[in-house]
Scaffold this motif. Structure first.
Motif, PDB file in Angstrom:
ATOM      1  N   GLU A  68      12.337  -4.107   1.385  1.00  0.00           N
ATOM      2  CA  GLU A  68      13.288  -3.511   2.318  1.00  0.00           C
ATOM      3  C   GLU A  68      13.335  -1.995   2.159  1.00  0.00           C
ATOM      4  O   GLU A  68      13.446  -1.254   3.139  1.00  0.00           O
ATOM      5  CB  GLU A  68      14.688  -4.093   2.075  1.00  0.00           C
ATOM      6  CG  GLU A  68      14.829  -5.569   2.378  1.00  0.00           C
ATOM      7  CD  GLU A  68      14.948  -5.852   3.858  1.00  0.00           C
ATOM      8  OE1 GLU A  68      14.986  -4.888   4.656  1.00  0.00           O
ATOM      9  OE2 GLU A  68      15.005  -7.046   4.226  1.00  0.00           O
ATOM     10  N   GLU A  69      13.256  -1.519   0.917  1.00  0.00           N
ATOM     11  CA  GLU A  69      13.290  -0.087   0.630  1.00  0.00           C
ATOM     12  C   GLU A  69      12.126   0.268  -0.293  1.00  0.00           C
ATOM     13  O   GLU A  69      12.262   0.230  -1.518  1.00  0.00           O
ATOM     14  CB  GLU A  69      14.625   0.297  -0.016  1.00  0.00           C
ATOM     15  CG  GLU A  69      15.814   0.138   0.928  1.00  0.00           C
ATOM     16  CD  GLU A  69      17.087   0.732   0.358  1.00  0.00           C
ATOM     17  OE1 GLU A  69      17.078   1.143  -0.816  1.00  0.00           O
ATOM     18  OE2 GLU A  69      18.082   0.779   1.085  1.00  0.00           O
ATOM     19  N   PRO A  70      10.971   0.599   0.287  1.00  0.00           N
ATOM     20  CA  PRO A  70       9.760   0.833  -0.521  1.00  0.00           C
ATOM     21  C   PRO A  70       9.751   2.127  -1.309  1.00  0.00           C
ATOM     22  O   PRO A  70       8.852   2.345  -2.119  1.00  0.00           O
ATOM     23  CB  PRO A  70       8.647   0.825   0.534  1.00  0.00           C
ATOM     24  CG  PRO A  70       9.317   1.242   1.800  1.00  0.00           C
ATOM     25  CD  PRO A  70      10.697   0.675   1.729  1.00  0.00           C
ATOM     26  N   GLY A  71      10.747   2.988  -1.106  1.00  0.00           N
ATOM     27  CA  GLY A  71      10.826   4.225  -1.872  1.00  0.00           C
ATOM     28  C   GLY A  71       9.941   5.322  -1.309  1.00  0.00           C
ATOM     29  O   GLY A  71       9.308   5.187  -0.268  1.00  0.00           O
ATOM     30  N   ASP A  72       9.894   6.423  -2.040  1.00  0.00           N
ATOM     31  CA  ASP A  72       9.152   7.602  -1.620  1.00  0.00           C
ATOM     32  C   ASP A  72       8.351   8.126  -2.800  1.00  0.00           C
ATOM     33  O   ASP A  72       8.807   8.098  -3.934  1.00  0.00           O
ATOM     34  CB  ASP A  72      10.117   8.684  -1.123  1.00  0.00           C
ATOM     35  CG  ASP A  72       9.395   9.848  -0.474  1.00  0.00           C
ATOM     36  OD1 ASP A  72       8.995  10.764  -1.219  1.00  0.00           O
ATOM     37  OD2 ASP A  72       9.214   9.829   0.756  1.00  0.00           O
ATOM     38  N   TRP A  73       7.155   8.625  -2.543  1.00  0.00           N
ATOM     39  CA  TRP A  73       6.252   9.028  -3.631  1.00  0.00           C
ATOM     40  C   TRP A  73       6.804  10.186  -4.460  1.00  0.00           C
ATOM     41  O   TRP A  73       6.473  10.331  -5.638  1.00  0.00           O
ATOM     42  CB  TRP A  73       4.887   9.422  -3.070  1.00  0.00           C
ATOM     43  CG  TRP A  73       4.912  10.687  -2.254  1.00  0.00           C
ATOM     44  CD1 TRP A  73       5.148  10.795  -0.915  1.00  0.00           C
ATOM     45  CD2 TRP A  73       4.701  12.019  -2.732  1.00  0.00           C
ATOM     46  NE1 TRP A  73       5.106  12.105  -0.520  1.00  0.00           N
ATOM     47  CE2 TRP A  73       4.830  12.887  -1.611  1.00  0.00           C
ATOM     48  CE3 TRP A  73       4.424  12.569  -3.970  1.00  0.00           C
ATOM     49  CZ2 TRP A  73       4.689  14.263  -1.725  1.00  0.00           C
ATOM     50  CZ3 TRP A  73       4.276  13.944  -4.087  1.00  0.00           C
ATOM     51  CH2 TRP A  73       4.406  14.778  -2.970  1.00  0.00           C
ATOM     52  N   SER A  94       0.809  -1.215   0.000  1.00  0.00           N
ATOM     53  CA  SER A  94       0.000   0.000   0.000  1.00  0.00           C
ATOM     54  C   SER A  94       0.841   1.264   0.000  1.00  0.00           C
ATOM     55  O   SER A  94       0.417   2.298  -0.519  1.00  0.00           O
ATOM     56  CB  SER A  94      -0.943   0.004   1.206  1.00  0.00           C
ATOM     57  OG  SER A  94      -0.208  -0.088   2.425  1.00  0.00           O
ATOM     58  N   ARG A  95       2.038   1.218   0.567  1.00  0.00           N
ATOM     59  CA  ARG A  95       2.917   2.383   0.584  1.00  0.00           C
ATOM     60  C   ARG A  95       4.247   2.084  -0.105  1.00  0.00           C
ATOM     61  O   ARG A  95       5.292   2.576   0.299  1.00  0.00           O
ATOM     62  CB  ARG A  95       3.159   2.853   2.017  1.00  0.00           C
ATOM     63  CG  ARG A  95       1.921   3.453   2.686  1.00  0.00           C
ATOM     64  CD  ARG A  95       2.220   3.931   4.099  1.00  0.00           C
ATOM     65  NE  ARG A  95       1.088   4.607   4.685  1.00  0.00           N
ATOM     66  CZ  ARG A  95       0.058   4.005   5.276  1.00  0.00           C
ATOM     67  NH1 ARG A  95       0.032   2.676   5.327  1.00  0.00           N
ATOM     68  NH2 ARG A  95      -0.940   4.693   5.792  1.00  0.00           N
ATOM     69  N   ASN A  96       4.172   1.246  -1.115  1.00  0.00           N
ATOM     70  CA  ASN A  96       5.384   0.874  -1.839  1.00  0.00           C
ATOM     71  C   ASN A  96       5.398   1.628  -3.170  1.00  0.00           C
ATOM     72  O   ASN A  96       4.483   1.492  -3.983  1.00  0.00           O
ATOM     73  CB  ASN A  96       5.410  -0.634  -2.089  1.00  0.00           C
ATOM     74  CG  ASN A  96       6.769  -1.127  -2.494  1.00  0.00           C
ATOM     75  OD1 ASN A  96       7.277  -0.784  -3.553  1.00  0.00           O
ATOM     76  ND2 ASN A  96       7.387  -1.949  -1.651  1.00  0.00           N
ATOM     77  N   TYR A  97       6.455   2.411  -3.391  1.00  0.00           N
ATOM     78  CA  TYR A  97       6.512   3.282  -4.558  1.00  0.00           C
ATOM     79  C   TYR A  97       7.555   2.819  -5.583  1.00  0.00           C
ATOM     80  O   TYR A  97       7.941   3.580  -6.456  1.00  0.00           O
ATOM     81  CB  TYR A  97       6.802   4.720  -4.124  1.00  0.00           C
ATOM     82  CG  TYR A  97       5.756   5.249  -3.176  1.00  0.00           C
ATOM     83  CD1 TYR A  97       4.534   5.718  -3.657  1.00  0.00           C
ATOM     84  CD2 TYR A  97       5.971   5.247  -1.797  1.00  0.00           C
ATOM     85  CE1 TYR A  97       3.560   6.190  -2.788  1.00  0.00           C
ATOM     86  CE2 TYR A  97       4.997   5.716  -0.924  1.00  0.00           C
ATOM     87  CZ  TYR A  97       3.796   6.182  -1.418  1.00  0.00           C
ATOM     88  OH  TYR A  97       2.830   6.636  -0.555  1.00  0.00           O
ATOM     89  N   THR A  98       7.994   1.581  -5.465  1.00  0.00           N
ATOM     90  CA  THR A  98       8.905   1.021  -6.458  1.00  0.00           C
ATOM     91  C   THR A  98       8.085   0.497  -7.635  1.00  0.00           C
ATOM     92  O   THR A  98       6.855   0.355  -7.559  1.00  0.00           O
ATOM     93  CB  THR A  98       9.732  -0.128  -5.869  1.00  0.00           C
ATOM     94  OG1 THR A  98       8.843  -1.224  -5.544  1.00  0.00           O
ATOM     95  CG2 THR A  98      10.462   0.313  -4.599  1.00  0.00           C
ATOM     96  N   TRP A  99       8.774   0.189  -8.754  1.00  0.00           N
ATOM     97  CA  TRP A  99       8.068  -0.418  -9.873  1.00  0.00           C
ATOM     98  C   TRP A  99       7.520  -1.779  -9.486  1.00  0.00           C
ATOM     99  O   TRP A  99       6.444  -2.181  -9.943  1.00  0.00           O
ATOM    100  CB  TRP A  99       8.988  -0.532 -11.082  1.00  0.00           C
ATOM    101  CG  TRP A  99       9.244   0.764 -11.778  1.00  0.00           C
ATOM    102  CD1 TRP A  99      10.438   1.396 -11.954  1.00  0.00           C
ATOM    103  CD2 TRP A  99       8.263   1.609 -12.401  1.00  0.00           C
ATOM    104  NE1 TRP A  99      10.279   2.579 -12.641  1.00  0.00           N
ATOM    105  CE2 TRP A  99       8.953   2.735 -12.929  1.00  0.00           C
ATOM    106  CE3 TRP A  99       6.882   1.527 -12.561  1.00  0.00           C
ATOM    107  CZ2 TRP A  99       8.285   3.758 -13.592  1.00  0.00           C
ATOM    108  CZ3 TRP A  99       6.221   2.558 -13.225  1.00  0.00           C
ATOM    109  CH2 TRP A  99       6.925   3.645 -13.736  1.00  0.00           C
ATOM    110  N   MET A 100       8.241  -2.491  -8.641  1.00  0.00           N
ATOM    111  CA  MET A 100       7.735  -3.778  -8.157  1.00  0.00           C
ATOM    112  C   MET A 100       6.398  -3.583  -7.454  1.00  0.00           C
ATOM    113  O   MET A 100       5.420  -4.295  -7.717  1.00  0.00           O
ATOM    114  CB  MET A 100       8.749  -4.399  -7.191  1.00  0.00           C
ATOM    115  CG  MET A 100       8.330  -5.735  -6.586  1.00  0.00           C
ATOM    116  SD  MET A 100       7.247  -5.621  -5.123  1.00  0.00           S
ATOM    117  CE  MET A 100       8.335  -4.833  -3.932  1.00  0.00           C
TER     118      MET A 100
END
Length: 394
Positions: free
Chosen positions: A85-90, A47-53
């Protein structure tokens, strides 16, 4: 000059890729009686993951991949771990958020990887063999960048070695065997092409680390397994004239770097690919060629590097342009990214993708983009308007 052609023989797996996609190999974890739930129970929170994955992975796709495993034991959960591990930032550019444990991962999990690659690189995967062109004579304008603005540059290429798992998944023994192969191939390089010195990471002193721009592993690299057993079986080879550096068993099996302080991209490109072809020949003689997949080109651990594995980075002095409101739109149109440095007016400009163009094509894209950014900076210096210089989407 010459033009390098990709290998004419491809693994049998590429012929039967649609069939392999539908296969469900046995799950090797089942023999250990671990308490794995169903795909629905194991599906990660994105839900809060901003990677392409995180943007691409669906519950249905996860279920299709859940019970699959490559011959070396790579599970789909191993593939998506970096993005968890690193979901990124919007508000930041999206990272791929995934990693291949071995070359077979790109085939077995192609339903997922192909979509990530297409989204990240902005190029559709087809059955056509990616174009490859190392002929520096086809590169225009790479030797006349304005030195008042352009300074240090770096051309780097990553390569994986056939028959070995990638760094996130390889064993300690594999890593040491890769080190032995690299030592033998680079010794041939010293004898036949370019004198140099092979140094183990554990033997580098602080002065040597500064000379080769050594960066220690990040916390993220330790978490995803790239830096396991550090610094065991890691090394760097440095040419005596300083024109080429080869990193062994760092983020990838091999990373070649050519740097120059005179902003001459053409010479750095020539140095890189003449020596890369020689090194490729030596590895082929050792029965371990670089890893190639028909639809993707050269593949390594990260989907962000498939195709050519090529990165061109140029430092530019830009006091005014980074403050302009249209900068991000301009960079997106040019397919470039810009990172800050220790200097407040010095920025590092590089290509965002490695897939979809040939080596010369990607380098030409950077050359043309850098020249346009410099032209915009000159226009802003005299309070001019740059809207007329903004290009169409490349």
């Amino acid at each position: 000059m010459w033009k390098v052609k990709p290998p004419v023989y491809f693994p049998m797996e590429t012929r039967y890729r649609p069939i392999l996609e539908s296969l469900v190999p046995p799950d090797p974890m089942s023999q250990f009686n671990l308490r794995r739930g169903s795909p629905d129970e194991e599906f990660p929170d994105l839900s809060r993951n901003y990677t392409w994955m995180g943007r691409i992975l669906t519950r249905a796709m996860y279920s299709r991949q859940f019970h699959r495993c490559t011959h070396s034991g790579v599970l789909f959960d191993d593939v998506i771990r970096p993005g968890l591990e690193e979901p990124g930032d919007w508000c930041s550019p999206a990272s791929v958020g995934c990693v291949a444990g071995d070359a077979e991962s790109y085939i077995l999990f192609c339903d997922f990887f192909d979509r990530v690659i297409e989204a990240h690189h902005g190029h559709k995967i087809t059955s056509q063999t990616p174009e490859s062109d190392f002929n520096c004579d086809n590169l225009k304008g790479g030797d006349d960048l304005d030195r008042s603005y352009a300074g240090r540059l770096e051309v780097s290429v990553v390569r994986g070695v056939e028959d070995f798992c990638f760094p996130t998944h390889c064993s300690r023994g594999e890593r040491r065997e890769l080190l032995t192969l690299a030592r033998r191939a680079l010794q041939r390089m010293e004898e036949d092409v370019l004198p140099g010195q092979f140094l183990l990471q554990e033997d580098l002193n602080q002065e040597s680390k500064r000379e080769v721009d050594f960066d220690p592993p990040s916390a993220s690299q330790f978490r995803i397994g790239v830096a396991r057993d550090w610094p065991d079986a890691r090394a760097v080879w440095v040419s005596k004239d300083g024109s080429l550096v080869v990193w062994v068993n760092m983020e990838d099996h091999l990373r070649l770097v050519s740097t120059r302080d005179d902003a001459n991209i053409t010479e750095a490109f020539k140095c890189m690919f003449i020596n890369l072809q020689k090194l490729e020949d030596f590895y082929r003689e050792l029965k371990h060629p670089f890893t190639w997949k028909q639809q993707l080109g050269w593949v390594t651990s990260s989907p962000a590097d498939v195709g050519t594995g090529l990165r061109i980075s140029v430092q530019l002095k830009l006091p005014f342009l980074p403050k302009h409101k249209r900068l991000q739109d301009i960079l997106k149109r040019l397919r470039l990214c810009m990172d800050t440095t220790e200097s407040p007016t010095l920025y590092c400009v590089s290509n965002t993708s490695t897939f979809g163009l040939s080596e010369v094509g990607l380098t030409q894209l950077v050359v043309d983009g850098v020249k346009l950014l410099i032209a915009m900076e000159k226009r802003l210096e005299v309070n001019g308007d740059i809207d007329g210089l903004v290009p169409a989407q490349k």
